[in-house]
Design a protein around this motif. Structure first.
Motif, PDB file in Angstrom:
ATOM      1  N   ALA A  39       1.000  -1.387   0.087  1.00  0.00           N
ATOM      2  CA  ALA A  39       0.048  -0.088  -0.117  1.00  0.00           C
ATOM      3  C   ALA A  39       0.746   1.337  -0.055  1.00  0.00           C
ATOM      4  O   ALA A  39       0.580   2.475  -0.779  1.00  0.00           O
ATOM      5  N   LEU A  40       1.967   1.165   0.743  1.00  0.00           N
ATOM      6  CA  LEU A  40       2.685   2.248   0.910  1.00  0.00           C
ATOM      7  C   LEU A  40       3.397   2.384  -0.465  1.00  0.00           C
ATOM      8  O   LEU A  40       3.715   3.585  -0.754  1.00  0.00           O
ATOM      9  N   LEU A  41       3.878   1.585  -0.961  1.00  0.00           N
ATOM     10  CA  LEU A  41       4.719   1.348  -2.543  1.00  0.00           C
ATOM     11  C   LEU A  41       3.701   2.071  -3.730  1.00  0.00           C
ATOM     12  O   LEU A  41       3.833   3.001  -4.064  1.00  0.00           O
ATOM     13  N   ASP A  42       2.739   1.605  -3.428  1.00  0.00           N
ATOM     14  CA  ASP A  42       1.595   2.195  -4.212  1.00  0.00           C
ATOM     15  C   ASP A  42       1.273   3.591  -4.048  1.00  0.00           C
ATOM     16  O   ASP A  42       1.377   4.576  -4.887  1.00  0.00           O
ATOM     17  N   PHE A  43       1.027   4.038  -2.905  1.00  0.00           N
ATOM     18  CA  PHE A  43       0.861   5.510  -2.674  1.00  0.00           C
ATOM     19  C   PHE A  43       1.921   6.133  -3.041  1.00  0.00           C
ATOM     20  O   PHE A  43       1.980   7.433  -3.620  1.00  0.00           O
ATOM     21  N   TYR A  44       3.354   5.993  -2.788  1.00  0.00           N
ATOM     22  CA  TYR A  44       4.424   6.868  -3.072  1.00  0.00           C
ATOM     23  C   TYR A  44       4.637   6.546  -4.704  1.00  0.00           C
ATOM     24  O   TYR A  44       5.195   7.827  -5.257  1.00  0.00           O
ATOM     25  N   GLN A  45       4.028   5.677  -5.338  1.00  0.00           N
ATOM     26  CA  GLN A  45       4.345   5.755  -6.863  1.00  0.00           C
ATOM     27  C   GLN A  45       3.139   6.268  -7.479  1.00  0.00           C
ATOM     28  O   GLN A  45       3.340   7.135  -8.378  1.00  0.00           O
ATOM     29  N   LEU A  46       1.925   6.153  -7.009  1.00  0.00           N
ATOM     30  CA  LEU A  46       0.769   6.511  -7.913  1.00  0.00           C
ATOM     31  C   LEU A  46       0.164   7.980  -7.353  1.00  0.00           C
ATOM     32  O   LEU A  46      -0.226   8.711  -8.039  1.00  0.00           O
ATOM     33  N   VAL A  47       0.357   8.207  -5.916  1.00  0.00           N
ATOM     34  CA  VAL A  47      -0.054   9.285  -5.646  1.00  0.00           C
ATOM     35  C   VAL A  47       0.871  10.317  -5.467  1.00  0.00           C
ATOM     36  O   VAL A  47       0.809  11.706  -5.931  1.00  0.00           O
ATOM     37  N   VAL A  48       2.148  10.043  -5.027  1.00  0.00           N
ATOM     38  CA  VAL A  48       3.365  11.005  -4.907  1.00  0.00           C
ATOM     39  C   VAL A  48       4.074  11.036  -6.072  1.00  0.00           C
ATOM     40  O   VAL A  48       4.884  12.284  -6.449  1.00  0.00           O
ATOM     41  N   ALA A  55      10.420   4.982  -4.505  1.00  0.00           N
ATOM     42  CA  ALA A  55       9.427   4.701  -3.938  1.00  0.00           C
ATOM     43  C   ALA A  55       9.781   3.479  -3.185  1.00  0.00           C
ATOM     44  O   ALA A  55       9.086   3.484  -1.810  1.00  0.00           O
ATOM     45  N   THR A  56      10.357   2.481  -3.516  1.00  0.00           N
ATOM     46  CA  THR A  56      10.768   1.193  -2.806  1.00  0.00           C
ATOM     47  C   THR A  56      11.513   1.680  -1.566  1.00  0.00           C
ATOM     48  O   THR A  56      11.284   1.128  -0.327  1.00  0.00           O
ATOM     49  N   SER A  57      12.670   2.487  -1.698  1.00  0.00           N
ATOM     50  CA  SER A  57      13.455   3.039  -0.511  1.00  0.00           C
ATOM     51  C   SER A  57      12.454   3.606   0.509  1.00  0.00           C
ATOM     52  O   SER A  57      12.545   3.070   1.715  1.00  0.00           O
ATOM     53  N   LEU A  58      11.676   4.502  -0.101  1.00  0.00           N
ATOM     54  CA  LEU A  58      10.699   5.349   0.783  1.00  0.00           C
ATOM     55  C   LEU A  58       9.857   4.255   1.732  1.00  0.00           C
ATOM     56  O   LEU A  58       9.684   4.445   2.722  1.00  0.00           O
ATOM     57  N   MET A  59       9.403   3.416   0.929  1.00  0.00           N
ATOM     58  CA  MET A  59       8.570   2.214   1.667  1.00  0.00           C
ATOM     59  C   MET A  59       9.096   1.548   2.690  1.00  0.00           C
ATOM     60  O   MET A  59       8.555   1.522   3.863  1.00  0.00           O
TER      61      MET A  59
END
Lengths: 145, 335
Positions: A39-48, A55-59
């Motif tokens: 969910a976090l990965l999708d959030f960072y990729q699709l929303v941010v 995005a992977t690192s941030l997740m």
């Protein structure tokens, strides 16, 4: 003679771990942590709108932070008691092992306490990671040409 | 005082002048709360770290026993004390502030009775007027000493025991009081052959049995002559194992047998796994519950077998076993 009786009784009274129940709980909580990661990965990729690598690192960073925070609040060990390997194997478990060791040795000061002891439990994971990375890299080097 | 049988001692004139039991928050929520002299609502005991917290419990126990016995530290001729920390640190450092001649003892969780036996022998041999015995343990110092950091999220098995946070102290005298220390049996090191440090209750059961057996043989004593037989910290699984072991040797432990680790907590409703353990486990049950029940006339003769797992994390990591030891004392109400 006495020793044999001790052995016999101690073998008979062994405390069994509820393996099936533990496995199901580990599966459930491990799955939830993985779901949260996705969910976090999708959030960072699709929303941010970040690149996959970033995005992977941030997740990972977010999960590590959350686990560390929950450790400090005294919640993660309770999750761990329920989930077992389910919350130890993911990166959150790595974060917990470092934060808990750091918290524990806080009273011995920053250098000899926190810095020396922080990797007391996590160190084994790092060594295992480096050694297995070496061997897998060697295999890839040898066979992927 | 004389030696009886293989490993026991009978005392002529040793009485308990006063005793104290101080505990942490979880013990105070347990079923024995009303028998404790003081408690803290927080594991830190108003201190900065766990070691200081345990020292606070330890010195509180000393102070309360002194006040209850109407004595000053100067009147104490000697103190036998110990705890679970490396170099028995808590006893050593706590006693910086007391000018009492001190002998440190280590018997793992059997330190409570080990110190009592030492004190009783010296006193009955004619040394001094008052000898003090004290011990303590703290859940967080023990976790860190023997296991993992307190907040580590590893899963603990049901067999693990929960170190009691608390301290107990007793003052022995030759003057007649209501509680008398009549007999003792010094244990031998018994190797159970087990290697699991998360299953220590069971690993101490053979040591408890050996001491119980020796006590009964040395004094030709019958199990039924005791109102209560207590083991120190075998907990649920260890106590069950001891019962089965005893049965193999034709000793039938019945309703008058109990374990301090099972008495000190409410096992069904408190998060303590198999029950209590640690030096303070036997100490607070003995100095708190047993002594007060005797003073109230509800118990007359009690056999206390404090059990110790002689565990060393380095030895266990080197695939060594966990030997156990148990020391027994008999407390009797003076009628």
């Amino acid at each position: 003679m006495e020793k044999q009786i001790y052995q016999k009784v101690l073998n008979n009274t062994k405390v069994k771990r509820p393996v099936v129940k533990n496995s199901l709980q580990a599966f459930l909580v491990g799955g939830i942590i993985a779901l949260l990661g996705q969910a976090l990965l999708d959030f960072y990729q699709l929303v941010v709108n970040l690149e996959e690598k970033v995005a992977t690192s941030l997740m990972s960073i977010t999960l590590v932070f959350l686990a560390s925070l929950l450790t400090g609040l005294g919640i993660y060990d309770r999750i761990g008691q329920f989930a077992g390997a389910g919350s130890i194997i993911p990166i959150t478990g790595f974060s917990n092992s470092m934060t808990s060791a750091a918290l524990e040795s806080k009273s011995e000061g920053i250098v000899l306490g926190i810095m020396t002891n922080m990797f007391k439990l996590a160190g084994a994971v790092i060594v295992a990671g480096i050694v297995s990375a070496f061997f897998s890299a060697t295999l890839i080097y040898l066979f992927s040409r | 005082m004389r030696k009886v049988g293989k490993q026991s001692i009978v005392f002529d004139n040793v009485y308990l002048k006063s005793s104290s039991a101080v505990v942490g928050p979880l013990e105070m929520q347990g079923p024995l709360a009303k028998y404790f002299d003081a408690h803290y609502d927080n594991l830190y005991c108003e201190k900065q770290n766990w070691e200081q917290a345990e020292m606070q419990l330890f010195t509180d126990a000393l102070d309360i026993a002194l006040v209850k016995g109407n004595l000053t530290p100067d009147e104490i001729d000697l103190i036998f004390a110990g705890d679970l920390n490396n170099q028995i640190t808590v006893a050593n450092y706590s006693l910086r502030d007391y000018s009492i001649p001190y002998v440190g003892v280590y018997g793992a969780c059997s330190t409570s009775t080990l110190s009592l036996i030492n004190g009783a022998c010296l006193l009955d041999g004619g040394f001094g007027r008052y000898i003090m015995c004290a011990t303590s343990s703290h859940n967080a110092t023990s976790e860190r000493q023997f296991r993992y950091p307190t907040e580590y999220g590893g899963q603990k098995p049901d067999s693990i025991t929960f170190t009691v946070t608390g301290a107990g102290a007793g003052i022995l005298t030759r003057q007649i009081t209501d509680v008398r220390l009549t007999k003792a049996t010094v244990g031998t090191v018994v190797d159970s052959g087990t290697t699991d440090s998360l299953d220590m209750g069971r690993s101490m059961a053979p040591a408890a049995l050996q001491t119980l057996k020796a006590h009964l043989e040395d004094f030709q004593e019958d199990l039924n002559s005791f109102d209560l037989i207590l083991t120190g910290d075998l907990s649920t699984y260890g106590a069950k194992t001891l019962k089965e072991l005893a049965r193999e040797f034709k000793i039938e432990l019945g309703n008058n047998y109990h374990d301090c680790g099972m008495l000190v907590y409410d096992l069904d409703n408190q998060p303590v796994f198999a029950g209590g353990s640690g030096c303070a486990c036997a100490a607070v049950v003995m100095y708190g519950y047993v002594v007060k029940q005797m003073l109230a006339g509800r118990l007359n003769k009690v056999l206390i077998i404090a059990t110790g797992a002689l565990l060393n994390p380095i030895m266990v990591a080197q695939k060594e076993t966990i030997p156990g030891i148990a020391h027994a004392v008999v407390l009797e109400r003076v009628k």
